[in-house]
Design an enzyme around this catalytic site. Structure first.
Site, PDB file in Angstrom:
ATOM      1  N   LYS A 167      66.367 -19.360  92.534  1.00 49.10           N
ATOM      2  CA  LYS A 167      65.141 -20.084  92.855  1.00 49.10           C
ATOM      3  C   LYS A 167      64.658 -20.892  91.657  1.00 49.10           C
ATOM      4  O   LYS A 167      64.364 -22.093  91.766  1.00 49.10           O
ATOM      5  CB  LYS A 167      64.040 -19.112  93.296  1.00 49.10           C
ATOM      6  N   ASP A 185      60.694 -19.771  97.922  1.00 55.32           N
ATOM      7  CA  ASP A 185      59.718 -18.812  97.427  1.00 55.32           C
ATOM      8  C   ASP A 185      59.076 -18.119  98.627  1.00 55.32           C
ATOM      9  O   ASP A 185      59.523 -18.285  99.774  1.00 55.32           O
ATOM     10  CB  ASP A 185      58.681 -19.500  96.537  1.00 55.32           C
TER      11      ASP A 185
END
Length: 296
Positions: A167, A185
């Site tokens: 991420k 997220d």
């Protein structure tokens, strides 16, 4: 920037389309939304879902033409550090913390030589400051020793840095290097499941499935738009369904407040006339900059 009133989804007589900011949309009735979302019909085909997903992306692009990463940064190193700090805290708190941090340690070489206890005090407001200090010093040492003091522009290199996962790597690649990436997220994962684009829970599997729906060129901005919508309108506990311009495209319409006036009171950040998360937002951001740490 001067103070501004709430930016509301634009008004329309039949159904919201989420066009330009500042021209609010009046959400459709619950019956209209259910019909538009396919309530009571046969299961949605893959092709229909892809078309609906791409239409949502187009609507979000018109609703948030100013969508951007909500971490303040001036270079790839600052974005990398800020993204690591953003774990388990808000972007606002990170943005309020990093000015002092980067004043003390402006380069990877400086941060690699930091005294841990001194760095811990600087980043304490972000939480988990001991683990984050270890990661930041570790990644800075790796940048200094293995990458000539520069943040690498490849996913394979980024994920090898201490404290950097996929991420974080996608955030840095997409926003500092212009390499398309999908950032999964909590907001992104929640909304794409709410919109029935995927049923996956694992972030990497979510990323892989969403990547098959949209062209690569859309990945980075798609991530910003979805996160913006999740933070401003489509909240986890009380989504503002009655103030949502994409309500007719949402199969989860009705999970939140459907009364338009009550829903508008749930809007956050620039949509609710409140400051954003960045102390130094982009020039086209229509809301107010966030206050510095301790400024109120």
């Amino acid at each position: 920037m001067g103070e501004q009133g709430a930016i509301r989804p634009k008004k329309a007589t039949k159904r919201p389309t989420g066009k330009s900011v500042g021209k609010p949309a009046e959400p459709a009735t619950k019956a209209t939304v259910k019909a538009a979302a396919g309530s009571g019909r046969k299961p949605e085909s893959r092709l229909a879902m892809v078309r609906r997903a791409r239409k949502i992306n187009r609507e979000l692009a018109e609703l948030y033409p100013y969508a951007h990463p909500e971490l303040d940064f001036r270079n790839p190193f600052e974005l990398l550090v800020a993204t690591v700090l953003s774990a388990q805290t808000t972007d606002l708190r990170v943005n309020q913390t990093t000015p002092a941090l980067f004043a003390a340690y402006p380069t990877p070489e400086d941060m690699a030589a930091a005294v841990p206890e001194e760095m811990e005090e600087l980043i304490r407001p972000t939480g988990f400051f001991r683990a984050k200090t270890k990661s930041l010093i570790g990644l800075s040492v790796a940048l200094r020793d293995n990458h000539g003091g520069e943040v690498p522009g490849r996913l394979a290199d980024l994920v090898k840095l201490p404290g950097v996962g996929r991420k974080t790597a996608n955030v840095v690649l997409g926003n500092a290097f212009g390499v398309p990436g999908i950032t999964v997220d909590t907001h992104f994962g929640r909304l794409v499941r709410r919109w029935k684009w995927t049923e996956q829970e694992d972030p990497e599997k979510v990323e892989a499935e969403i990547a098959t729906i949209f062209p690569r060129s859309e990945w980075t901005m798609l991530s910003h738009r979805v996160v913006f919508h999740g933070r401003r309108i489509c909240h986890a506990r009380r989504p503002a369904c009655g103030a949502c311009p994409i309500a007719p495209l949402c199969p989860a319409y009705g999970e939140g407040e459907t009364d338009p006036e009550k829903a508008r009171k749930l809007l956050k950040y620039e949509m609710g006339g409140q400051p954003g998360q960045r102390l130094s937002p982009p020039a086209d951001y229509p809301g107010k900059p966030a206050p510095a740490l301790g400024a109120g």
